[in-house]
Design a protein around this motif. Sequence first.
Motif, PDB file in Angstrom:
ATOM      1  N   GLY A   1       0.191 -11.805   7.276  1.00  0.00           N
ATOM      2  CA  GLY A   1       0.283 -11.225   5.940  1.00  0.00           C
ATOM      3  C   GLY A   1       0.375  -9.715   5.977  1.00  0.00           C
ATOM      4  O   GLY A   1       0.866  -9.113   6.919  1.00  0.00           O
ATOM      5  N   ASP A   2      -0.122  -9.092   4.895  1.00  0.00           N
ATOM      6  CA  ASP A   2      -0.102  -7.639   4.791  1.00  0.00           C
ATOM      7  C   ASP A   2      -1.302  -7.209   3.961  1.00  0.00           C
ATOM      8  O   ASP A   2      -1.478  -7.681   2.840  1.00  0.00           O
ATOM      9  N   VAL A   3      -2.152  -6.340   4.507  1.00  0.00           N
ATOM     10  CA  VAL A   3      -3.325  -5.868   3.757  1.00  0.00           C
ATOM     11  C   VAL A   3      -3.227  -4.381   3.451  1.00  0.00           C
ATOM     12  O   VAL A   3      -4.202  -3.762   3.049  1.00  0.00           O
ATOM     13  N   ASP A   4      -2.028  -3.779   3.595  1.00  0.00           N
ATOM     14  CA  ASP A   4      -1.875  -2.358   3.333  1.00  0.00           C
ATOM     15  C   ASP A   4      -1.711  -2.134   1.835  1.00  0.00           C
ATOM     16  O   ASP A   4      -0.621  -2.258   1.283  1.00  0.00           O
ATOM     17  N   VAL A   5      -2.806  -1.786   1.176  1.00  0.00           N
ATOM     18  CA  VAL A   5      -2.761  -1.583  -0.279  1.00  0.00           C
ATOM     19  C   VAL A   5      -2.301  -0.179  -0.643  1.00  0.00           C
ATOM     20  O   VAL A   5      -2.082   0.110  -1.824  1.00  0.00           O
ATOM     21  N   THR A   6      -2.163   0.700   0.342  1.00  0.00           N
ATOM     22  CA  THR A   6      -1.745   2.064   0.016  1.00  0.00           C
ATOM     23  C   THR A   6      -0.309   2.112  -0.501  1.00  0.00           C
ATOM     24  O   THR A   6       0.098   3.112  -1.103  1.00  0.00           O
ATOM     25  N   VAL A   7       0.460   1.021  -0.317  1.00  0.00           N
ATOM     26  CA  VAL A   7       1.843   1.012  -0.800  1.00  0.00           C
ATOM     27  C   VAL A   7       1.900   0.986  -2.311  1.00  0.00           C
ATOM     28  O   VAL A   7       2.930   1.318  -2.900  1.00  0.00           O
ATOM     29  N   LEU A   8       0.820   0.592  -2.982  1.00  0.00           N
ATOM     30  CA  LEU A   8       0.863   0.481  -4.435  1.00  0.00           C
ATOM     31  C   LEU A   8       0.320   1.723  -5.131  1.00  0.00           C
ATOM     32  O   LEU A   8       0.181   1.748  -6.353  1.00  0.00           O
ATOM     33  N   ALA A   9      -0.006   2.769  -4.406  1.00  0.00           N
ATOM     34  CA  ALA A   9      -0.608   3.947  -5.026  1.00  0.00           C
ATOM     35  C   ALA A   9       0.248   5.176  -4.787  1.00  0.00           C
ATOM     36  O   ALA A   9       0.539   5.538  -3.651  1.00  0.00           O
ATOM     37  N   GLY A  10       0.637   5.840  -5.908  1.00  0.00           N
ATOM     38  CA  GLY A  10       1.256   7.148  -5.818  1.00  0.00           C
ATOM     39  C   GLY A  10       0.178   8.215  -5.871  1.00  0.00           C
ATOM     40  O   GLY A  10      -1.012   7.929  -5.711  1.00  0.00           O
ATOM     41  N   PRO A  11       0.544   9.472  -6.110  1.00  0.00           N
ATOM     42  CA  PRO A  11      -0.454  10.547  -6.186  1.00  0.00           C
ATOM     43  C   PRO A  11      -1.571  10.266  -7.175  1.00  0.00           C
ATOM     44  O   PRO A  11      -2.733  10.576  -6.921  1.00  0.00           O
ATOM     45  N   GLU A  12      -1.236   9.638  -8.309  1.00  0.00           N
ATOM     46  CA  GLU A  12      -2.288   9.393  -9.299  1.00  0.00           C
ATOM     47  C   GLU A  12      -3.311   8.368  -8.801  1.00  0.00           C
ATOM     48  O   GLU A  12      -4.479   8.415  -9.197  1.00  0.00           O
ATOM     49  N   GLY A  13      -2.897   7.462  -7.894  1.00  0.00           N
ATOM     50  CA  GLY A  13      -3.846   6.504  -7.340  1.00  0.00           C
ATOM     51  C   GLY A  13      -4.908   7.195  -6.502  1.00  0.00           C
ATOM     52  O   GLY A  13      -6.097   6.848  -6.564  1.00  0.00           O
TER      53      GLY A  13
END
Length: 500
Positions: A293-305
Amino acid sequence: MRADRADRADDVLALARLATKRGAVRAMLGWLARRTGGPAMLVGDTGRVLAGPGGEHDPAVARVAADAAAEAAVELHRRGAASAVLGGGEGPPVHLIALDTGPRTYLAVVGPDDPHCGTLLADAARTLALCWRLEQSERARRRIESAEEYSREAVLHLLMVGSVPAAQRIAGALRPALPAMVQMYVIECPHARRREIARRIDREAGGGAWIVPCPVRPNHVLALVPPEPGPGAAAVSGGPAPLDLLIVRLVPECRVGVSAAVALRDTPTAYEQAIHALAVARNAPGRRAGFGGDVDVTVLAGPEGYVWASELLAPCLRYAPARRADPGPQELLGTLGSWLSFGGAASRHLKIHRNTLAARMRHLDELLGVEVSRSLAAQSAAWLALRLHTAPQAAAARAQAPPGHTATLDAVLGTPAAGAWARAQLRPLEQAGPTAGLETLRTWLRADARLPAAATALGISLPGARKRLTRAEDALGRSLLTAPSAKYELWLAMRALGSL
């Protein structure tokens, strides 16, 4: 004379037999006490009683005998003699003979029935000296093993909290050195066989694996190894079989979960991946599984995240402990991360008492203004905030945000990238059909991941709810019921899609 020689031969034979048993020193001292009629013990040159006979004895008598033996041993050492009979008069006589050991150790028999037992003690001293040295060597070996185990555990802990340079320095001294790229193996096995299995893994890995008995799960062994070639490389080249296959062949009771290859700094991610793979391996025919799978959640956050993560954790980051002994911001964040991963077992991971862990979690609830210890929504937000806050690109991303800009969790999850990520998380369940338990998973998450409440809401039994979630684990290839769990990612995914 012939009878005396026969008796002596019998005594030597009896001592030789006792020397082959577990706990030989205590057994021989017990035999000597019965044979001579007086308490027998080993005493150091400072008067410290090092070993006594096994079995039950009158405490008062044993104390008097130990005091007499200690005093006599100190006096004999002062004289520099190898053997003597000391005491007598008001106290019992003490027969002593030095063992051939270092530091100096004495065999002492207090008040024996036979005043002429010197030959027996001389014969016993030779065998006792060998057995005592062997037991001392075994104790030293166990201490060294324990020290190395704790040192390796410390290296793993440093990797899990992001202190890679410190971990590399310690690992460089202990060997083997930590590779730049690693795969994490989590081996589930009987607790009593952990050390044996660790030795086998080390041998099969050619000494290149960094192996640690898991400090949290007593039936887990963790191994960091350099990445192996692709799945088909061994078959094409005729090389050795993959390490996970070798493990399950060697120890059929094992289940093995293997992470993807990651950079050393991403060891926490590798551990989560291996735990998720292990959940699949428990029900797999081959008893092993790799993470897909994939557990990299940083892909869903831009600067505001990243700004949102800093704002959520700000009360903790700004916290100044009232007392020097109280945990500071980094220790509190470490406690939060450990608790989110392991729940109550975080006390074993952090080496603190469970009451201390509970007090820290109450303190975190107050600081963050949410019930992290109870609410799955708060836990999922804190989990995402910690991931974003510790991401390598976090500082640069925060610098790109406009001054005074604020963000909410819904805004972070409302981006197209977040929607694509969320659909990818849930797609395996949707493709597996209704039997995989998408509705069961949703109900479980709404019940704050509490299985009894979910079973009640679904109107089914507790074992039935557990079985449905186990099927969901197989479909997702992720761990749900065993920590670290994918419940936070799945809650965030469903929140992003408006399903919660």
